[in-house]
Scaffold this active site. Structure first.
Site, PDB file in Angstrom:
ATOM      1  N   LYS A   1       0.870  -1.208   0.000  1.00 38.49           N
ATOM      2  CA  LYS A   1       0.000   0.000   0.000  1.00 38.49           C
ATOM      3  C   LYS A   1       0.897   1.245   0.000  1.00 38.49           C
ATOM      4  O   LYS A   1       1.948   1.215  -0.633  1.00 38.49           O
ATOM      5  CB  LYS A   1      -0.982  -0.048   1.164  1.00 38.49           C
TER       6      LYS A   1
ATOM      7  N   SER B   1      -6.610  -9.087   6.731  1.00 30.49           N
ATOM      8  CA  SER B   1      -6.091  -9.424   8.065  1.00 30.49           C
ATOM      9  C   SER B   1      -5.429 -10.799   8.138  1.00 30.49           C
ATOM     10  O   SER B   1      -5.555 -11.498   9.145  1.00 30.49           O
ATOM     11  CB  SER B   1      -7.188  -9.285   9.132  1.00 30.49           C
TER      12      SER B   1
HETATM   13  P1  13P Z   1      -4.431  -6.326   5.467  1.00 30.40           P
HETATM   14  O1  13P Z   1      -3.637  -7.581   5.325  1.00 30.40           O
HETATM   15  O2  13P Z   1      -3.668  -5.205   6.108  1.00 30.40           O
HETATM   16  O3  13P Z   1      -5.770  -6.568   6.090  1.00 30.40           O
HETATM   17  O4  13P Z   1      -4.722  -5.795   3.967  1.00 30.40           O
HETATM   18  C1  13P Z   1      -5.236  -6.666   3.048  1.00 30.40           C
HETATM   19  C2  13P Z   1      -5.162  -6.021   1.729  1.00 30.40           C
HETATM   20  O5  13P Z   1      -5.885  -5.089   1.435  1.00 30.40           O
HETATM   21  C3  13P Z   1      -4.164  -6.535   0.765  1.00 30.40           C
HETATM   22  O6  13P Z   1      -4.383  -6.021  -0.497  1.00 30.40           O
END
Ligand code: 13P
Length: 249
Positions: A11, A213
């Site tokens: 991200k 998660s």
């Molecule tokens: P998390 O693993 O932080 O929940 O994020 C999942 C995600 O959006 C991966 O693209």
């Protein structure tokens, strides 16, 4: 048997310098493994550095988190799929829930991005997933299958046969609340059936990943669930040692 896919979505975390030192640590912790596919989705600005750090590890793939649907032009701040390829990406994440719900990108834009990725020679990981209110209304499969069908609507069956799907329930992303392996299997099976309609017998290899998660504690039980072919991980991929241990699951 298909190889399991372990995809890390950074991200908006880890700029070029941080990505370089992250990958130095990760590579020490994760020797080449033929029996699985590992993909990193760093921020676009870190792609070139990541490609350089991974130059001796062709077993690890690199992807871009988002692309524009046009090749180039006056789209300030955006990245074209061809540019991503030039920077070392071979995969594009398309339709991530944060693109859909924070940036307001709907099914039509997602479909255009899938087509643009293929045009530039990138493989697609198409993300789908329902919001909590959609789940509470029992419309999970309807929402997910609508996103899936429209996402692939501009692709040929041969292209669809090459994509990967990531089922990421919006209520599970970054919340610490994970879908149960049974929940994931139910939705993945529905996705699989729907893909079968499009690509008939060519779809058996399409990986369907789960995201939301995922942690060191739950990775194994999710991977054991029928129809779960891999994991797409946000938060738990940001620490190279934790991610290496998940990717070794
Ligand atoms: P998390 O693993 O932080 O929940 O994020 C999942 C995600 O959006 C991966 O693209």
């Amino acid at each position: 048997m298909k190889k399991p896919v372990f995809a890390a979505n950074f991200k908006m975390n880890l700029g070029p310098q941080e990505t370089r030192s992250y990958l130095q640590t990760f590579l020490k912790e994760f020797p080449p493994a033929e029996d699985r596919t590992v993909i990193f989705f760093p921020p676009a600005i870190s792609l070139v550095v990541a490609g350089f750090a991974l130059r001796e590890r062709p077993d690890i793939m690199l992807g871009i988190q988002n692309i524009h649907w046009e090749e180039k032009g006056a789209f300030t701040g955006e990245n074209g799929a061809g540019m991503a390829r030039d920077a070392g990406a071979t995969v594009a994440l398309v339709g991530h829930s944060e693109r859909r719900h924070i940036f307001g990108e709907g099914d039509e834009i997602t479909a255009k991005k899938c087509a643009a990725a293929f045009k530039a020679g990138l493989t697609v990981v198409l993300c789908v997933g329902e919001k909590i209110e959609e789940r509470d209304r029992n419309t999970t499969q309807a929402v997910v299958l609508r996103q899936l069908k429209s996402g692939i609507s501009r692709l040929t069956p041969a292209q669809v046969a090459q994509i990967a799907i990531a089922y990421e329930p919006v209520w599970a992303i970054g919340t610490g609340r994970t879908a149960t392996p049974e929940d994931a299997t139910a939705v993945h099976s529905a996705i699989r059936r729907s893909l079968r309609d499009v690509v008939s017998n060519r779809n058996t290899e399409i990986p369907i990943l789960y995201g939301g998660s995922v942690s060191k504690a739950n990775a194994e039980s999710l991977l054991r669930a029928p129809e779960v072919d891999g994991l797409l991980v946000g938060g738990a991929s940001l620490d190279p040692e934790t991610w290496a241990s998940i990717a070794r699951t």
